[in-house]
Design an enzyme around this catalytic site. Structure first.
Site, PDB file in Angstrom:
ATOM      1  N   ASP A 234      16.126 -27.381 -14.191  1.00 46.28           N
ATOM      2  CA  ASP A 234      16.284 -28.337 -13.114  1.00 46.28           C
ATOM      3  C   ASP A 234      14.944 -28.325 -12.543  1.00 46.28           C
ATOM      4  OD1 ASP A 234      18.690 -29.338 -11.208  1.00 46.28           O
ATOM      5  OD2 ASP A 234      16.954 -29.244 -10.510  1.00 46.28           O
TER       6      ASP A 234
ATOM      7  N   ASN B 115      28.995 -32.580 -10.465  1.00 46.38           N
ATOM      8  CA  ASN B 115      29.209 -33.532  -9.263  1.00 46.38           C
ATOM      9  C   ASN B 115      29.271 -34.820  -9.757  1.00 46.38           C
ATOM     10  OD1 ASN B 115      28.449 -31.450  -7.288  1.00 46.38           O
ATOM     11  ND2 ASN B 115      26.312 -32.097  -7.711  1.00 46.38           N
TER      12      ASN B 115
ATOM     13  N   GLN C 246      26.250 -36.386  -6.153  1.00 43.03           N
ATOM     14  CA  GLN C 246      25.774 -36.535  -7.559  1.00 43.03           C
ATOM     15  C   GLN C 246      24.626 -37.484  -7.079  1.00 43.03           C
ATOM     16  OE1 GLN C 246      28.144 -38.990 -10.190  1.00 43.03           O
ATOM     17  NE2 GLN C 246      26.522 -38.585 -12.078  1.00 43.03           N
TER      18      GLN C 246
ATOM     19  N   HIS D 260      26.163 -34.651 -16.065  1.00 42.48           N
ATOM     20  CA  HIS D 260      25.556 -33.305 -16.299  1.00 42.48           C
ATOM     21  C   HIS D 260      26.000 -32.127 -15.566  1.00 42.48           C
ATOM     22  CE1 HIS D 260      23.811 -35.062 -12.565  1.00 42.48           C
ATOM     23  NE2 HIS D 260      23.669 -34.041 -12.210  1.00 42.48           N
TER      24      HIS D 260
ATOM     25  N   HIS E  31      25.575 -28.208 -14.045  1.00 47.11           N
ATOM     26  CA  HIS E  31      24.570 -27.342 -13.359  1.00 47.11           C
ATOM     27  C   HIS E  31      24.787 -25.924 -13.710  1.00 47.11           C
ATOM     28  CE1 HIS E  31      22.609 -30.077 -10.319  1.00 47.11           C
ATOM     29  NE2 HIS E  31      23.663 -30.848 -10.431  1.00 47.11           N
TER      30      HIS E  31
HETATM   31  P1  AMP Z   1      23.016 -33.980  -9.343  1.00 45.01           P
HETATM   32  O1  AMP Z   1      22.940 -33.903  -7.643  1.00 45.01           O
HETATM   33  O2  AMP Z   1      24.390 -33.325  -9.525  1.00 45.01           O
HETATM   34  O3  AMP Z   1      23.165 -35.375  -9.615  1.00 45.01           O
HETATM   35  O4  AMP Z   1      21.967 -33.220  -9.683  1.00 45.01           O
HETATM   36  C1  AMP Z   1      20.837 -33.755 -10.301  1.00 45.01           C
HETATM   37  C2  AMP Z   1      19.939 -32.842 -10.330  1.00 45.01           C
HETATM   38  O5  AMP Z   1      18.703 -33.222 -11.335  1.00 45.01           O
HETATM   39  C3  AMP Z   1      19.079 -32.096  -9.209  1.00 45.01           C
HETATM   40  O6  AMP Z   1      19.461 -30.810  -9.204  1.00 45.01           O
HETATM   41  C4  AMP Z   1      17.660 -32.676  -9.640  1.00 45.01           C
HETATM   42  O7  AMP Z   1      16.812 -31.259  -9.055  1.00 45.01           O
HETATM   43  C5  AMP Z   1      17.637 -32.424 -10.913  1.00 45.01           C
HETATM   44  N1  AMP Z   1      16.681 -33.320 -11.329  1.00 45.01           N
HETATM   45  C6  AMP Z   1      16.378 -34.771 -11.076  1.00 45.01           C
HETATM   46  N2  AMP Z   1      15.499 -35.596 -11.889  1.00 45.01           N
HETATM   47  C7  AMP Z   1      15.074 -34.320 -12.841  1.00 45.01           C
HETATM   48  C8  AMP Z   1      14.132 -34.175 -13.950  1.00 45.01           C
HETATM   49  N3  AMP Z   1      13.346 -35.278 -14.351  1.00 45.01           N
HETATM   50  N4  AMP Z   1      14.034 -33.030 -14.678  1.00 45.01           N
HETATM   51  C9  AMP Z   1      14.823 -32.039 -14.449  1.00 45.01           C
HETATM   52  N5  AMP Z   1      15.845 -32.121 -13.273  1.00 45.01           N
HETATM   53  C10 AMP Z   1      16.020 -33.347 -12.670  1.00 45.01           C
END
Ligand code: AMP
Ligand code: ZN
Length: 134
Positions: free
Chosen positions: A30, A86, A93, A99, A101
C-alpha cells in the site's frame, strides 16, 4: 474497466511493489501504509466490491489472505495482524476495485482501526433477528 487503477496495477500495466502474484491475484504494498508491510490483495478480474466478487474468487482471496498473513508474520516479525476489507464510500472504500488490506501490527504501532462499541438493545436485536435469521 479501462479507468480502474487497481485493474491496471493488478494486470501489470502500472508498476507496483509486488510481494506475490499468481494467475488471479497480485499482492502489492500500500502506498499509504498504516504500518510496515501494509499490503493489498488485488484480484486481476475487476469487481467493484464484495457484492460483485464471484464466489470462487472470494474463497481464493481468503485463502491467499491466510497464506500472506502467515508469511508476513514470520518474515516481518509482527505481533498481530488485521485483515480489513471496505465496501462503499460510507464504509471507507476509496478505490472501487475489490481489495483486502493486510495490516501487520506491532506493539505500540499507534494504528487506529475500529469503532466505539454501542449497546445491543432488545428492540434492535429483535428487529435484526427477524430480518436476518433463517
Ligand atoms: P480503501 O480505502 O479500502 O479503498 O483502500 C484503498 C487503499 O489503496 C488505501 O490504503 C490507499 O493508500 C491505497 N492505494 C491507493 N492508490 C494506490 C496505489 N496506486 N498503489 C498502492 N496503494 C494505493
Ligand atoms: Zn478494476
Amino acid at each position: 474497466m479501462n479507468d480502474c487503477i487497481f485493474c491496471k496495477i493488478a494486470n501489470g500495466e502500472i508498476p507496483a511493489a509486488t510481494i506475490y502474484e499468481d494467475d488471479e491475484f497480485r499482492v502489492i504494498l500500500d502506498l499509504g501504509p498504516a504500518s510496515k508491510g501494509h499490503a493489498l490483495i488485488l484480484p486481476k478480474e475487476h469487481a467493484a466490491n464484495i457484492y460483485e466478487l464471484p464466489d470462487e474468487l472470494a474463497a481464493k482471496a481468503m485463502i491467499l489472505a491466510k497464506k500472506m498473513a502467515t508469511k508476513m508474520t514470520e518474515k516481518l516479525g509482527c505481533d498481530g495482524f488485521n485483515i480489513v476489507q471496505n465496501n462503499g464510500e460510507v464504509a471507507g472504500q476509496t478505490v472501487f476495485h475489490f481489495h483486502m488490506h493486510l495490516i501487520p501490527r506491532y506493539a505500540d504501532d499507534g494504528v487506529k482501526l475500529g469503532w466505539v462499541p454501542g449497546t445491543l438493545t432488545d428492540e434492535v436485536k429483535e428487529e435484526v433477528l427477524e430480518k436476518l435469521h433463517e
